[in-house]
Scaffold this active site. Sequence first.
Site, mmCIF file in Angstrom:
data_model
loop_
_atom_site.group_PDB
_atom_site.id
_atom_site.type_symbol
_atom_site.label_atom_id
_atom_site.label_comp_id
_atom_site.label_asym_id
_atom_site.label_seq_id
_atom_site.Cartn_x
_atom_site.Cartn_y
_atom_site.Cartn_z
ATOM 1 N N HIS A 19 -0.959 -3.979 -6.654
ATOM 2 C CA HIS A 19 -0.914 -5.439 -6.769
ATOM 3 C C HIS A 19 -2.053 -5.952 -7.654
ATOM 4 O O HIS A 19 -1.893 -6.914 -8.417
ATOM 5 C CB HIS A 19 -1.088 -6.085 -5.384
ATOM 6 C CG HIS A 19 0.161 -6.183 -4.581
ATOM 7 N ND1 HIS A 19 1.275 -6.863 -4.998
ATOM 8 C CD2 HIS A 19 0.462 -5.691 -3.349
ATOM 9 C CE1 HIS A 19 2.217 -6.787 -4.058
ATOM 10 N NE2 HIS A 19 1.749 -6.082 -3.053
ATOM 11 N N ARG B 209 -0.731 1.951 -3.451
ATOM 12 C CA ARG B 209 0.406 1.039 -3.306
ATOM 13 C C ARG B 209 -0.092 -0.400 -3.326
ATOM 14 O O ARG B 209 0.197 -1.145 -4.267
ATOM 15 C CB ARG B 209 1.155 1.356 -2.007
ATOM 16 C CG ARG B 209 2.562 0.780 -1.924
ATOM 17 C CD ARG B 209 2.616 -0.634 -1.417
ATOM 18 N NE ARG B 209 2.027 -0.751 -0.085
ATOM 19 C CZ ARG B 209 1.690 -1.917 0.452
ATOM 20 N NH1 ARG B 209 1.865 -3.043 -0.201
ATOM 21 N NH2 ARG B 209 1.141 -1.960 1.657
ATOM 22 N N ASP B 210 -0.926 -0.775 -2.362
ATOM 23 C CA ASP B 210 -1.448 -2.145 -2.339
ATOM 24 C C ASP B 210 -2.347 -2.374 -3.561
ATOM 25 O O ASP B 210 -2.396 -3.468 -4.136
ATOM 26 C CB ASP B 210 -2.235 -2.384 -1.038
ATOM 27 C CG ASP B 210 -2.023 -3.781 -0.482
ATOM 28 O OD1 ASP B 210 -1.909 -4.718 -1.297
ATOM 29 O OD2 ASP B 210 -1.975 -3.957 0.743
ATOM 30 N N HIS C 244 -6.561 -7.608 5.411
ATOM 31 C CA HIS C 244 -7.003 -8.049 4.080
ATOM 32 C C HIS C 244 -8.300 -8.831 4.248
ATOM 33 O O HIS C 244 -8.581 -9.388 5.312
ATOM 34 C CB HIS C 244 -5.918 -8.885 3.385
ATOM 35 C CG HIS C 244 -4.901 -8.038 2.701
ATOM 36 N ND1 HIS C 244 -5.012 -7.633 1.393
ATOM 37 C CD2 HIS C 244 -3.759 -7.477 3.163
ATOM 38 C CE1 HIS C 244 -3.969 -6.875 1.069
ATOM 39 N NE2 HIS C 244 -3.190 -6.767 2.131
ATOM 40 N N SER D 5 -1.316 -10.106 5.862
ATOM 41 C CA SER D 5 -1.078 -10.109 4.413
ATOM 42 C C SER D 5 -1.867 -11.186 3.684
ATOM 43 O O SER D 5 -2.107 -11.087 2.479
ATOM 44 C CB SER D 5 0.414 -10.319 4.133
ATOM 45 O OG SER D 5 1.191 -9.481 4.930
ATOM 46 N N HIS E 4 -3.057 -3.723 9.543
ATOM 47 C CA HIS E 4 -3.297 -3.677 8.103
ATOM 48 C C HIS E 4 -4.046 -4.957 7.738
ATOM 49 O O HIS E 4 -3.481 -6.052 7.840
ATOM 50 C CB HIS E 4 -1.938 -3.588 7.391
ATOM 51 C CG HIS E 4 -1.965 -3.733 5.906
ATOM 52 N ND1 HIS E 4 -1.728 -2.670 5.054
ATOM 53 C CD2 HIS E 4 -2.167 -4.810 5.097
ATOM 54 C CE1 HIS E 4 -1.777 -3.096 3.797
ATOM 55 N NE2 HIS E 4 -2.034 -4.400 3.792
#
Lengths: 338, 350
Positions: free
Chosen positions: A16, A12-13, A196, A167, A194
Amino acid sequence: MKNIIISDPTLRDGNHAIRHQLSKEQVALYCKAADKARIPVIEVGHGNGLGASSIQVGICKETDFDLLTTARENLSTSKLGIHVIPGFATINKDIKMAMDIGVDVFRIACHCTEADVTRNHISYVREKGKEVYGVLMMSHMASVEVLVEEAKKMETYGAEAIVIMDSAGAYFPKDVAERIKALTSALKIRVGFHGHNNLGMAVINSVVAVENGATILDACARGFGAGAGNTQLEVLVPVLEREGYSTGIDLYSVLDAADIAEKYLMKEVPSIQSTSIVSGIAGVFSGFSKPVERLAKEYNVDPRDIFFKLGERKVVAGQEDVIVEVAIELARLNGTTK
Amino acid sequence: MNLKQIEAIKLDANEALHENIEKLSLLKNKSLFISGASGFVGKWVIELLNHLNTNHQFNVQIYAHSRTINEQAKLFPEIFNKKHIKLIQGDIKNLTEIDSTVSYVLHLAGSPDSRDHASDPVKVMNDIFEGTNKILDASTRLDKLANFTLFSSGLVYGTQPFSSENTKEDSFTGLNCSSLNSAYTESKRAAESLAQSYRSAYKLPLTILRPFAFMGPYQSIERPWAINNFIRDCLLSQPIRILGDEETVRSYMYPSEMAFWTLLSLLNTASGSSFNIGSHDGKTLRAIAQIVEQNFDKRNGVISTVPLHSGLLTKFVPSVSRFENTFKVKLKIDTQSAIEKSIKWYRLGL
């Protein structure tokens, strides 16, 4: 030994990172490998989640239906998860379809200050007896107090866990500790993180999250995700085990899954590029890196300037059109207008 | 709702009332105004009044007020479509007048749904405080008024210490008025103070009821509350998922008994008294989940998603001694029986 649930948004990510061009074949391949590794939850879909495929945020190569049915067919022990942003996804058009396909975990997401918009989606999923999480994106943009209040709203609506997303990859460990501690103290439900990797902090931030009470962590194979990538799954799993946490994931199999992801899913392995660092410092959504780079070239401006301007304007995911506006503004100032 | 479910409710109403008809005899030939009449509590109170009228010639006239009463009357004609019920659709904040024949006012209006409290706290506060002010004001003009009963909330006490005894009517702890959850609770507290002010200034005959948790027919199984979700999980043949600490303690009163107690409260003679209404029979979420599971043939287990003793243990269980002593009644249906009766009713709907 404390059990940590790993949720893997590689499919999913990671979308991107390749402009949402994952194919059914790639999804099938990675799902088989992840299932073999006993990763608890595999998240699949367009980078911005269910129903998001559009000119605004990118057209997906495959339909949601095809991506999810393919994943479902190739998962037996792992649960199938989806990312849902109300507005992109609707209950009637998208969530009902996902339930029919057999999605197990619904992660209903919104900007960190806008939990109100998730009420109908969270309530609906909970009413249907499926597992539902509330996800607060761009969480660095809210104060700890606001974050807790928004999380409590989601809990009230029926969320069974709250995941905060870094994010923009902007957090330092102390930021994560403060937020996770506040959330676990205030909520009755599980808390997740989550990360990054814009500033190289994704793994340590995830470890700090569990040290402060989080029991759900998101991580992607080779960090395949937006911008500089996500928390790297095959690194996180042994680090957690070594720190005394149990993930239930088989090490060799997850290493194999990461090799498969690198070979068959990625054009390039995510790394911390200059623009990713600037994105992290400016606190701008990592998923903007591709459109920022494209528009910087088109308007002959420095992509780093675009990121800083976007940070000043506190732009969030879904406002991709502002990138164009900023690029034009910078070009005008630089005298490089097309 | 099918015929079997409707019949089951009528049996429940009969069981709640059959030995207690005399206790309610003062209601005979009187008129009753009920705000929030289409909600869970309102439906049950009217159900019992219908039973009294149909089977015991009570001849009670009911004025049923709510924002959605006409729609609800279409959905539940067996409750609302009666000669002795006048439906009044409207917002309680716009109420100016109550029929002059009314002797009893039961103020139930105000959403107990915590999702509303989180999403629209300003509206919640306005509805409760302004609505209560309007209905109190209208009640002061009733010549025949014998009692005004305000349905408040067991939450007005604040968070109770976990190790404490069941909550008594004077067990107030500090409340954090800055927290998100305070909108509903604080407006209920303010509504109580307002009602007590009307009692003092205008000699309004007042009873305050502080409800705790109820479980049974007419309650939506889909609400995100523990017991509802446990039953729904079993109906869907899924494992029961306990969210939060499984040592959390709750109790449930069966609605037919709740409605009977509510009617009794209208007959309170000590104006200004407050009473808890609920079950004193507390059980942990783990025990509640096990009771639910044992009532299904196919058992899929119980999953707890938060470690034991996470530090967020809560208890929401009332002492009902004051009510029992004042009105000479005893709680008949314990928490386990309330859950089992509820499951039977939901299964009739399958």
